[in-house]
Design a protein around this motif. Structure first.
Motif, short mmCIF file in Angstrom:
data_model
loop_
_atom_site.label_atom_id
_atom_site.label_comp_id
_atom_site.label_asym_id
_atom_site.label_seq_id
_atom_site.Cartn_x
_atom_site.Cartn_y
_atom_site.Cartn_z
N MET A 87 0.83 -1.21 0.00
CA MET A 87 0.00 0.00 0.00
C MET A 87 0.87 1.26 0.00
N GLY A 88 1.92 1.27 0.80
CA GLY A 88 2.81 2.44 0.86
C GLY A 88 3.53 2.68 -0.46
N VAL A 89 4.05 1.61 -1.07
CA VAL A 89 4.81 1.75 -2.32
C VAL A 89 3.88 2.18 -3.46
N TYR A 90 2.70 1.54 -3.57
CA TYR A 90 1.76 1.90 -4.64
C TYR A 90 1.25 3.34 -4.46
N SER A 91 1.01 3.73 -3.21
CA SER A 91 0.57 5.11 -2.96
C SER A 91 1.65 6.11 -3.35
N ALA A 92 2.93 5.75 -3.10
CA ALA A 92 4.02 6.64 -3.50
C ALA A 92 4.09 6.78 -5.02
N CYS A 93 3.90 5.67 -5.74
CA CYS A 93 3.89 5.74 -7.22
C CYS A 93 2.73 6.60 -7.71
N LEU A 94 1.55 6.40 -7.09
CA LEU A 94 0.38 7.21 -7.47
C LEU A 94 0.62 8.70 -7.21
N LEU A 96 -3.51 -5.76 -3.09
CA LEU A 96 -3.21 -4.90 -1.95
C LEU A 96 -3.20 -5.66 -0.63
N TYR A 97 -4.17 -6.55 -0.45
CA TYR A 97 -4.36 -7.19 0.86
C TYR A 97 -3.78 -8.60 0.93
N ASN A 98 -3.53 -9.22 -0.23
CA ASN A 98 -2.90 -10.54 -0.24
C ASN A 98 -1.88 -10.59 -1.38
N PRO A 99 -0.81 -9.80 -1.29
CA PRO A 99 0.13 -9.70 -2.41
C PRO A 99 0.97 -10.95 -2.57
N GLU A 100 1.24 -11.28 -3.84
CA GLU A 100 2.13 -12.38 -4.17
C GLU A 100 3.46 -11.80 -4.63
N PRO A 101 4.57 -12.44 -4.30
CA PRO A 101 5.88 -11.84 -4.62
C PRO A 101 6.09 -11.58 -6.11
N GLU A 102 5.82 -12.57 -6.95
CA GLU A 102 6.06 -12.40 -8.38
C GLU A 102 5.18 -11.32 -8.96
N ARG A 103 3.88 -11.39 -8.62
CA ARG A 103 2.95 -10.38 -9.16
C ARG A 103 3.26 -8.99 -8.59
N THR A 104 3.66 -8.92 -7.34
CA THR A 104 4.02 -7.62 -6.76
C THR A 104 5.21 -7.01 -7.48
N ARG A 105 6.22 -7.84 -7.78
CA ARG A 105 7.38 -7.32 -8.52
C ARG A 105 6.99 -6.90 -9.93
N PHE A 128 4.59 -0.09 -12.60
CA PHE A 128 4.33 1.23 -12.01
C PHE A 128 5.57 2.13 -12.15
N ILE A 129 6.75 1.58 -11.88
CA ILE A 129 7.97 2.39 -11.95
C ILE A 129 8.24 2.82 -13.39
N ASN A 130 7.99 1.90 -14.35
CA ASN A 130 8.15 2.27 -15.77
C ASN A 130 7.18 3.37 -16.17
N PHE A 131 5.94 3.25 -15.67
CA PHE A 131 4.95 4.28 -16.00
C PHE A 131 5.32 5.62 -15.36
N VAL A 132 5.84 5.58 -14.14
CA VAL A 132 6.26 6.82 -13.47
C VAL A 132 7.42 7.46 -14.23
N LYS A 133 8.39 6.63 -14.68
CA LYS A 133 9.51 7.15 -15.46
C LYS A 133 9.03 7.74 -16.77
N PHE A 134 8.07 7.05 -17.41
CA PHE A 134 7.52 7.58 -18.66
C PHE A 134 6.78 8.91 -18.42
N ALA A 135 6.02 8.97 -17.32
CA ALA A 135 5.32 10.22 -16.99
C ALA A 135 6.30 11.34 -16.69
N GLU A 136 7.42 11.01 -16.01
CA GLU A 136 8.43 12.03 -15.75
C GLU A 136 9.08 12.52 -17.04
#
Length: 445
Positions: A40-47, A107-116, A122-130
């Motif tokens: 939740m913290g990491v996704y909120s930071a990306c948002l 958000l509430y039951n994250p899986e490692p592979e899917r979370t990565r 999200f990070i690629n989209f943030v870099k593209f937005a920047e």
């Protein structure tokens, strides 16, 4: 297998580096075993990096939503409403990052592979937005400017419409009075036309009467002059003539008759003068009435001028409204042009996202190929492990046999050594005994 672990480690390193740049401390353990709070913290930071929305920014909307609920126990729903708001915005953000199956499970039951995977997207989209920040900021500024101009034009249009409606209402209110004034104006105009014709006739009669009066006055002057001349002539004649009573009587009679006729003419002229005076007074009254009519006509003309001025103002307002409509159409065209530019920008963004998706798909295929190679290597490793296990078992058996053999050899060697030392001791005893009997000095080595 080594390549897979290198790619996995590189992805974790890049994710950790980008998150550390945003002020988030992320460890490899958190990426391997993600928790709900961490995700939740990491996704909120990306948002927040892309949209500027945070939990604090959503508090006002959450409070408004809670205030609109009829239930008094809003504290029971505050946490769920906040999570729903954040899930809604994160879902939109994930859809923009081309993750269409984002759900609350992430958000509430994250899986490692899917979370990565999600974090990488999200990070690629943030870099593209920047990277697109100058272009998108320019579009946002233009959009804000267009919205402000639109609001200003809307306010001006509302003010003009309000003024126009007030003028229409005033016109509708003044319409009965204007209609009455028009009817009165038409009646006055007709009356003035009739009065004008009558006045023209009366003026003509007055002119004729004035001419007649002048002629009568000239005749009267002529008569007076003739009378004066006659009186002078009579006085001169009296002084010359011989005093004859008969002639004087005749002359008197003749002069009396002439005088009576002159008196009749004078009385007739005086009657005509009185009649003319009566007509002149009537014409004076008519002139007064005509002046009153002219004043009313002037008043009507002033009101007509005011009405024409109002109509001119209304025409100006209509022209201004038409100009505002033209400006509005131009602004609408500008807005459509901006929308087209935004659509083109979105199309470019979609192409870039498709390109990124293709790259991501290629990376995914590479990862899958590496996964297959890893699985194949894993199978080979299992086979090698089985062989190694068999060899280890054989080695253990051989080692066990060696240990047993060593034990046996050591036991035999110990027996042999014991037997050897026993024999040696007996030999030494024997030699010592023999030396004693033979009186020999024997030294032991």
């Amino acid at each position: 297998m080594l390549v897979f672990f290198q790619v996995h480690a590189r992805t974790q390193l890049l994710s950790t580096r980008h998150l550390s740049q945003w002020g988030l401390s992320v460890s490899t353990e958190q990426l391997v075993r993600p928790s709900s709070d961490f995700v939740m913290g990491v996704y909120s930071a990306c948002l927040e990096q892309v949209t500027g929305l945070s939990s604090d920014a959503l508090q006002e909307s959450i409070q408004s939503a809670l205030a609109s609920m009829e239930d008094s126990n809003t504290d029971l729903y505050s946490a769920s409403v906040a999570h729903n708001f954040m899930l809604y915005h994160l879902t939109r953000f994930a859809n923009a990052a081309r993750i269409m199956d984002f759900s609350s499970k992430d958000l509430y039951n994250p899986e490692p592979e899917r979370t990565r995977f999600i974090l990488s997207a999200f990070i690629n989209f943030v870099k593209f937005a920047e990277q697109c920040t100058p272009f998108t900021s320019g579009l946002r500024e233009k959009s804000i400017t267009v919205m402000e101009e639109r609001e200003q034009v809307a306010q001006e249009l509302a003010a003009v419409q309000h003024k126009l409606s007030a003028l229409k209402a005033q016109r509708a209110k003044d319409e009965p009075k204007c209609e009455e004034l028009r009817m009165e104006n038409a009646a006055i105009t007709a009356h003035l036309m009739v009065t004008k014709e009558t006045t023209q006739k009366v003026v003509k009669e007055i002119e004729a009467l004035k001419v007649e009066k002048a002629s009568v006055l000239s005749k009267k002057d002529n008569v007076n002059n003739e009378t004066t001349l006659l009186l002078d002539r009579i006085s001169r004649t009296r002084s010359r003539i011989v005093q004859s009573p008969e002639r004087i009587k005749r002359n008197i009679t003749t002069m009396g008759a002439v005088t009576i006729e002159d008196k009749k003419v004078i009385s007739q002229n005086e009657a005509k003068a009185r009649a003319l005076q009566t007509k002149i007074s009537a014409l004076s009254n008519l002139e007064i009435d005509l002046r009153a009519c002219v004043e009313q006509l002037q008043t009507t003309e002033k009101e007509v001028q005011l009405l024409e001025a109002s109509q001119k103002e209304l025409a100006d307002v209509k022209d201004s409204m038409d100009y505002k409509k033209v400006e509005r159409s131009e602004l609408q065209m500008k807005k459509e042009r901006v929308h087209r530019q935004l659509a083109n920008a979105q199309e470019k963004l979609e192409r870039a996202q498709r390109h990124a998706e293709e790259k991501r798909h290629a990376s995914q295929q590479t990862i899958e190929r590496l996964q297959r190679e890893y699985e194949q290597m894993d199978v080979e490793r299992r086979e090698n492990d089985k062989q190694v296990e068999e060899l280890r078992k054989e080695a253990d058996e051989i080692e066990t046999k060696m240990v047993e053999h060593l034990k046996k050899s050591e036991a035999e060697l110990n027996e042999l050594l014991a037997e050897y030392w026993k024999l040696r001791h007996e030999t030494e005893v024997y030699m010592e005994t023999l030396a004693n009997k033979l009186n020999m000095n024997v030294t032991s080595d």
